[in-house]
Design a protein around this motif. Structure first.
Motif, mmCIF file in Angstrom:
data_model
loop_
_atom_site.group_PDB
_atom_site.id
_atom_site.type_symbol
_atom_site.label_atom_id
_atom_site.label_comp_id
_atom_site.label_asym_id
_atom_site.label_seq_id
_atom_site.Cartn_x
_atom_site.Cartn_y
_atom_site.Cartn_z
ATOM 1 N N GLN A 47 -11.595 43.497 -2.735
ATOM 2 C CA GLN A 47 -12.836 43.645 -1.970
ATOM 3 C C GLN A 47 -12.530 43.857 -0.480
ATOM 4 O O GLN A 47 -13.194 44.659 0.185
ATOM 5 N N GLU A 105 -14.296 45.726 -10.046
ATOM 6 C CA GLU A 105 -13.836 44.542 -9.345
ATOM 7 C C GLU A 105 -13.982 43.299 -10.228
ATOM 8 O O GLU A 105 -13.123 42.408 -10.226
ATOM 9 N N TYR A 107 -8.842 39.670 -6.646
ATOM 10 C CA TYR A 107 -10.225 40.124 -6.512
ATOM 11 C C TYR A 107 -10.646 40.171 -5.046
ATOM 12 O O TYR A 107 -11.184 41.177 -4.575
ATOM 13 N N SER A 151 -16.266 39.215 0.249
ATOM 14 C CA SER A 151 -16.943 40.143 -0.644
ATOM 15 C C SER A 151 -18.399 40.320 -0.227
ATOM 16 O O SER A 151 -18.957 41.407 -0.339
#
Length: 304
Positions: free
Chosen positions: A40, A24, A36, A83
């Motif tokens: 997630q 990631e 990103y 995240s």
């Protein structure tokens, strides 16, 4: 009364130090923040694999019992809240349900929250965050995410290894070595053998571990510490005298006189090793979980 962490050993840790988010992170480093976050989000229900510091955290949390919570682990991360949700879910999936507190700053500096946490240790993969935490007076290390995982051979022991100068001790003696060489260093340390060294950035963590061991002697877990240093006789004596003056003992001391530390660390099998020298840390990471302490004259020279 308000809730406080004053009576606990507090470890603040980033997401990448606790879990393997390297795939990631490569997306993030390509400059695509949205991709990103979306990745997630897609993986919310997929637990991340354990990272370099996972074993250390899991074993420290084993000191907690229903009657008394002695260790607090707080997620302190540059991640976004989405995240962060995946990190908490990964904690639950891997048997760390007591990790319940976290601060997620979405790219902003997280280290400023160490003060209200009263952290005894900060582990992060971000070098600047670690450097700033050390400047604020908190024990901190940059986790080498390429480190091997900790051994499973000692489930009832938290094993931690420390370098001496610029880690447990100040860099006072290291400055003499850097400026005048080995002979001057040995002479200075022999002449000052009875004079304790000032504490280094990780003295507070060693003291906190010592208190935890004394307070939790009946838990079934114990802490085993090692001093792993390039010092040798006669300079070893000042290091021992310093620990004695602090009324803190280490379980093992390795005075290696310049020998490569990697093989010795492989045999000790720590859950984590802390050193200020990048060369030592990089070599150690081939054998054990390792972190760089960006402290002392050696790192000042490296940044010039």
């Amino acid at each position: 009364m308000p809730i406080t962490l004053d009576d606990k050993l507090v470890v603040a840790i980033s997401s990448r130090a606790l879990f393997d988010f390297e795939e990631e992170n490569r997306v993030f480093e390509r400059g695509n923040d949205r991709a990103y976050v979306e990745l997630q989000r897609q993986r919310l229900d997929i637990p991340a694999a354990p990272g370099v510091a996972f074993s250390l955290v899991r074993k420290l949390l084993a000191f907690n019992v229903p009657e008394q919570q002695r260790v607090e682990v707080v997620l302190l991360s540059r991640n976004d809240p989405v995240s962060g949700m995946r990190v908490f879910r990964s904690c639950a999936a891997h048997g760390l349900p007591s990790v319940q507190r976290g601060v997620f700053t979405q790219g902003r500096d997280p280290f400023r929250y160490l003060r209200p946490l009263g952290a005894h240790l900060f582990l992060s993969a971000n070098q600047n965050d670690v450097r700033q935490a050390l400047m604020l007076g908190f024990p901190a290390a940059r986790v080498l995410t390429e480190s091997v995982q900790a051994s499973y051979n000692h489930p009832d022991e938290v094993r931690i290894a420390f370098d001496g100068d610029a880690v447990l001790f100040s860099d006072e003696a290291e400055r003499i070595y850097q400026a005048e060489g080995l002979a001057a260093f040995q002479q200075h340390e022999s002449a000052n053998a009875a004079q304790p060294l000032p504490g280094g950035p990780f003295k507070p963590l060693l003291a906190a571990l010592h208190r935890l061991q004394q307070d939790a002697s009946q838990v079934g877990m114990r802490i085993r510490t090692a001093l792993v240093t390039a010092r040798s006789a006669p300079a070893h004596e000042r290091a021992i005298q310093t620990l004695m003056s602090w009324n803190i003992a280490v379980d093992e001391a390795m005075f290696l006189g310049g020998l490569d530390k990697g093989g010795f660390l492989r045999e000790f099998e720590p859950d984590f090793f802390f050193d200020d020298q990048t060369g030592h840390v990089t070599a150690a990471a081939l054998h054990v979980p390792a972190g760089h302490v960006d402290s002392g004259i050696a790192n000042l020279e490296a940044t010039r």
